[in-house]
Design a protein around this motif. Structure first.
Motif, PDB file in Angstrom:
ATOM      1  N   THR A 101       0.819  -1.203   0.000  1.00  0.00           N
ATOM      2  CA  THR A 101       0.000   0.000   0.000  1.00  0.00           C
ATOM      3  C   THR A 101       0.855   1.256   0.000  1.00  0.00           C
ATOM      4  O   THR A 101       0.561   2.230  -0.719  1.00  0.00           O
ATOM      5  CB  THR A 101      -0.939   0.008   1.222  1.00  0.00           C
ATOM      6  N   LEU A 102       1.896   1.253   0.795  1.00  0.00           N
ATOM      7  CA  LEU A 102       2.764   2.421   0.913  1.00  0.00           C
ATOM      8  C   LEU A 102       3.353   2.810  -0.439  1.00  0.00           C
ATOM      9  O   LEU A 102       3.267   3.974  -0.864  1.00  0.00           O
ATOM     10  CB  LEU A 102       3.875   2.129   1.914  1.00  0.00           C
ATOM     11  N   PHE A 103       3.948   1.854  -1.145  1.00  0.00           N
ATOM     12  CA  PHE A 103       4.598   2.190  -2.412  1.00  0.00           C
ATOM     13  C   PHE A 103       3.621   2.357  -3.559  1.00  0.00           C
ATOM     14  O   PHE A 103       3.935   3.028  -4.547  1.00  0.00           O
ATOM     15  CB  PHE A 103       5.657   1.127  -2.741  1.00  0.00           C
ATOM     16  N   ARG A 104       2.445   1.776  -3.456  1.00  0.00           N
ATOM     17  CA  ARG A 104       1.429   1.993  -4.487  1.00  0.00           C
ATOM     18  C   ARG A 104       0.832   3.388  -4.382  1.00  0.00           C
ATOM     19  O   ARG A 104       0.662   4.086  -5.388  1.00  0.00           O
ATOM     20  CB  ARG A 104       0.332   0.929  -4.370  1.00  0.00           C
ATOM     21  N   ARG A 105       0.524   3.808  -3.164  1.00  0.00           N
ATOM     22  CA  ARG A 105      -0.145   5.097  -2.994  1.00  0.00           C
ATOM     23  C   ARG A 105       0.816   6.284  -3.006  1.00  0.00           C
ATOM     24  O   ARG A 105       0.387   7.405  -3.277  1.00  0.00           O
ATOM     25  CB  ARG A 105      -0.948   5.075  -1.690  1.00  0.00           C
ATOM     26  N   LEU A 106       2.080   6.032  -2.682  1.00  0.00           N
ATOM     27  CA  LEU A 106       3.061   7.122  -2.684  1.00  0.00           C
ATOM     28  C   LEU A 106       4.193   6.768  -3.651  1.00  0.00           C
ATOM     29  O   LEU A 106       5.295   6.390  -3.235  1.00  0.00           O
ATOM     30  CB  LEU A 106       3.606   7.357  -1.278  1.00  0.00           C
ATOM     31  N   PRO A 107       3.955   6.881  -4.959  1.00  0.00           N
ATOM     32  CA  PRO A 107       4.953   6.460  -5.946  1.00  0.00           C
ATOM     33  C   PRO A 107       6.235   7.281  -5.914  1.00  0.00           C
ATOM     34  O   PRO A 107       7.266   6.831  -6.428  1.00  0.00           O
ATOM     35  CB  PRO A 107       4.225   6.628  -7.283  1.00  0.00           C
ATOM     36  N   ARG A 108       6.214   8.455  -5.293  1.00  0.00           N
ATOM     37  CA  ARG A 108       7.423   9.286  -5.227  1.00  0.00           C
ATOM     38  C   ARG A 108       8.032   9.295  -3.820  1.00  0.00           C
ATOM     39  O   ARG A 108       8.805  10.173  -3.476  1.00  0.00           O
ATOM     40  CB  ARG A 108       7.095  10.723  -5.655  1.00  0.00           C
ATOM     41  N   LEU A 109       7.695   8.308  -3.035  1.00  0.00           N
ATOM     42  CA  LEU A 109       8.221   8.227  -1.672  1.00  0.00           C
ATOM     43  C   LEU A 109       9.752   8.195  -1.704  1.00  0.00           C
ATOM     44  O   LEU A 109      10.367   7.469  -2.487  1.00  0.00           O
ATOM     45  CB  LEU A 109       7.698   6.963  -0.987  1.00  0.00           C
ATOM     46  N   ARG A 110      10.376   8.977  -0.831  1.00  0.00           N
ATOM     47  CA  ARG A 110      11.836   9.035  -0.765  1.00  0.00           C
ATOM     48  C   ARG A 110      12.254   9.541   0.599  1.00  0.00           C
ATOM     49  O   ARG A 110      11.430  10.081   1.358  1.00  0.00           O
ATOM     50  CB  ARG A 110      12.409   9.929  -1.861  1.00  0.00           C
ATOM     51  N   LEU A 111      13.520   9.377   0.927  1.00  0.00           N
ATOM     52  CA  LEU A 111      14.038   9.852   2.204  1.00  0.00           C
ATOM     53  C   LEU A 111      14.022  11.379   2.251  1.00  0.00           C
ATOM     54  O   LEU A 111      14.288  12.038   1.246  1.00  0.00           O
ATOM     55  CB  LEU A 111      15.466   9.345   2.426  1.00  0.00           C
ATOM     56  N   ALA A 112      13.740  11.901   3.443  1.00  0.00           N
ATOM     57  CA  ALA A 112      13.723  13.347   3.636  1.00  0.00           C
ATOM     58  C   ALA A 112      15.010  13.856   4.273  1.00  0.00           C
ATOM     59  O   ALA A 112      15.177  15.060   4.450  1.00  0.00           O
ATOM     60  CB  ALA A 112      12.520  13.754   4.484  1.00  0.00           C
ATOM     61  N   ILE A 113      15.899  12.949   4.645  1.00  0.00           N
ATOM     62  CA  ILE A 113      17.192  13.306   5.228  1.00  0.00           C
ATOM     63  C   ILE A 113      18.262  12.457   4.549  1.00  0.00           C
ATOM     64  O   ILE A 113      17.939  11.441   3.930  1.00  0.00           O
ATOM     65  CB  ILE A 113      17.238  13.081   6.754  1.00  0.00           C
ATOM     66  N   PRO A 114      19.527  12.835   4.649  1.00  0.00           N
ATOM     67  CA  PRO A 114      20.578  11.978   4.093  1.00  0.00           C
ATOM     68  C   PRO A 114      20.565  10.606   4.754  1.00  0.00           C
ATOM     69  O   PRO A 114      20.344  10.487   5.965  1.00  0.00           O
ATOM     70  CB  PRO A 114      21.870  12.743   4.414  1.00  0.00           C
ATOM     71  N   TYR A 115      20.823   9.592   3.948  1.00  0.00           N
ATOM     72  CA  TYR A 115      20.849   8.229   4.459  1.00  0.00           C
ATOM     73  C   TYR A 115      21.812   8.091   5.633  1.00  0.00           C
ATOM     74  O   TYR A 115      21.541   7.366   6.597  1.00  0.00           O
ATOM     75  CB  TYR A 115      21.237   7.285   3.320  1.00  0.00           C
ATOM     76  N   GLU A 116      22.932   8.820   5.566  1.00  0.00           N
ATOM     77  CA  GLU A 116      23.956   8.729   6.604  1.00  0.00           C
ATOM     78  C   GLU A 116      23.471   9.243   7.956  1.00  0.00           C
ATOM     79  O   GLU A 116      24.080   8.959   8.986  1.00  0.00           O
ATOM     80  CB  GLU A 116      25.203   9.505   6.173  1.00  0.00           C
ATOM     81  N   ASP A 117      22.382  10.003   7.970  1.00  0.00           N
ATOM     82  CA  ASP A 117      21.865  10.566   9.226  1.00  0.00           C
ATOM     83  C   ASP A 117      20.841   9.668   9.909  1.00  0.00           C
ATOM     84  O   ASP A 117      20.351  10.004  11.002  1.00  0.00           O
ATOM     85  CB  ASP A 117      21.230  11.945   8.959  1.00  0.00           C
ATOM     86  N   ILE A 118      20.489   8.570   9.303  1.00  0.00           N
ATOM     87  CA  ILE A 118      19.494   7.664   9.899  1.00  0.00           C
ATOM     88  C   ILE A 118      20.108   6.950  11.099  1.00  0.00           C
ATOM     89  O   ILE A 118      21.236   6.444  11.037  1.00  0.00           O
ATOM     90  CB  ILE A 118      18.988   6.651   8.860  1.00  0.00           C
ATOM     91  N   ARG A 119      19.365   6.897  12.202  1.00  0.00           N
ATOM     92  CA  ARG A 119      19.832   6.246  13.433  1.00  0.00           C
ATOM     93  C   ARG A 119      19.257   4.834  13.511  1.00  0.00           C
ATOM     94  O   ARG A 119      18.040   4.656  13.576  1.00  0.00           O
ATOM     95  CB  ARG A 119      19.415   7.051  14.664  1.00  0.00           C
ATOM     96  N   PHE A 120      20.146   3.857  13.508  1.00  0.00           N
ATOM     97  CA  PHE A 120      19.726   2.463  13.585  1.00  0.00           C
ATOM     98  C   PHE A 120      19.655   2.001  15.048  1.00  0.00           C
ATOM     99  O   PHE A 120      20.393   2.496  15.906  1.00  0.00           O
ATOM    100  CB  PHE A 120      20.684   1.580  12.791  1.00  0.00           C
TER     101      PHE A 120
END
Length: 399
Positions: free
Chosen positions: A364-383
């Motif tokens: 559902t997420l990728f069907r309804r939001l075809p332009r979904l993308r990260l809003a911050i640099p990948y390097e800033d994601i906290r795992f």
């Protein structure tokens, strides 16, 4: 032939490598070179690390390896985890026949046919939370606004818990699952959740409904402690695992445009895609603990009675002997032999529900939001390297 061991076994856990989706490089190396080897835990005790797919399955289905944390030698990866296991009567920390007795009371609630019938209801829940997220506007935190509330609401509905209390049990769940929580912090969080569920069970006695808690109470076969421990397990595991798999799967697909494009072009691949992401990501990174009750040969090593074992399912799921190109995400792969849900009699009871939730949420997420993308640099994601259930703390996205 038994191989020689290092004089000083390496400490557990090992440092993570450059790729946050992969197990620590030391465990990958162990699987290739010494798949059954010793490690030293936080308290100075030692246990065996089992990393090869065949050996992990062998241990998990062998009744000579106990899941009962009361056995001497049982491996605890943190002091908090020891406090939680020693004070809980959850059936995942029991062996048969007690394990089977308690588990059978829940089997019907998580059968494939039952969870498949929930698809329309879960689809409405997913659409509703996605509507809210879009209405709030971008950027949004996919974890708090989408991935976490969906399984939280679903498990609340199944149990008969008021979703309005979700912050209460989510905060305490984080304490239970945090690797740095002290034994006292874990005991307090567990006690508060147990009291909460005890009050809820008492209310169900007076006003029963069709939820799991009400049915367990009505059976009259369980003590109040057993009801609380069983429901605590379902409540915590029922939202933490699926929530983190949803957000981490989203991130993995966003980082692999070719696989994401294929899924969008072939939405019928969602079922094998979910199985592949379960294999590839395997969010239980600290292993499944067991203790030998008699001497057992595993992978050429003799594990003595009273010695602990950690079955590293995240490493086993990267075994090239079972999954060709195992360190590559391939949503068309046949991945059903993965052990992300464990194996044997203790394998995850809720896996049919988790599969349905993940399939619906990701599709559902990728069907309804075809332009979904990260809003911050990948390097800033906290795992979530400090948590028992791996994932990301936040996942800021835009569309």
């Amino acid at each position: 032939m038994t191989t020689a061991h290092p004089i000083a076994p390496p400490n557990f856990p090992a440092p993570r490598g450059a790729c946050p989706f992969a197990p620590p490089p030391a465990y990958e190396q162990a699987r290739r070179e010494q798949p059954v080897s010793r490690v030293t835990l936080w308290d100075g005790s030692q246990c065996w690390l089992v990393t090869r797919h065949a050996d992990v399955r062998s241990v998990l289905r062998d009744q000579r390896f106990s899941a009962d944390a009361r056995h001497p030698g049982f491996p605890f990866v943190t002091d908090g985890r020891r406090a939680l296991a020693n004070e809980s009567t959850s059936f995942i920390r029991l062996d048969d026949p007690e394990h089977a007795r308690l588990r059978r009371m829940l089997t019907a609630d998580f059968m494939i046919k039952k969870t498949e019938a929930l698809r329309p209801r879960i689809q409405r829940i997913v659409d509703d939370f996605l509507d809210r997220m879009v209405a709030h506007g971008a950027p949004a935190d996919l974890v708090s606004e989408f991935a976490l509330p969906i399984p939280s609401l679903v498990i609340c509905l199944l149990l008969g818990v008021d979703y309005g209390d979700h912050r209460y049990f989510q905060e305490r769940s984080r304490v239970l699952l945090h690797n740095h929580s002290t034994a006292d912090e874990v005991r307090q969080a567990r006690e508060e959740l147990t009291e909460y569920l005890g009050r809820l069970a008492e209310a169900k006695r007076r006003e029963p409904d069709d939820g799991i808690i009400s049915r367990l109470v009505a059976r009259g076969e369980l003590t109040d402690e057993e009801v609380a421990a069983t429901c605590l397990l379902l409540l915590v595991a029922g939202h933490e695992t699926t929530a983190n798999m949803t957000s981490l799967s989203t991130l993995a697909l966003l980082r692999d445009p070719a696989q994401l494009a294929r899924l969008r072009a072939e939405p019928a691949l969602i079922k094998p895609a979910v199985e592949e992401m379960l294999r590839f990501l395997s969010i239980v990174h600290s292993g499944l603990p067991r203790v030998a009750t008699e001497d057992v040969q595993v992978g050429g090593e003799t594990i003595r009675a009273g010695e602990g074992v950690l079955c590293m399912i995240s490493v086993a799921n990267r075994d090239e002997e079972v999954f060709e190109g195992a360190d590559r995400l391939d949503i068309g792969r046949e991945s059903r032999r993965h052990v992300a849900f464990g194996f044997g009699v203790h394998q995850c009871l809720g896996q049919p529900l988790a599969r349905v939730e993940l399939q619906i949420a990701v599709e559902t997420l990728f069907r309804r939001l075809p332009r979904l993308r990260l809003a911050i640099p990948y390097e800033d994601i906290r795992f979530r390297t400090e948590m028992a259930i791996y994932g990301v703390h936040e996942l800021p996205v835009t569309w």
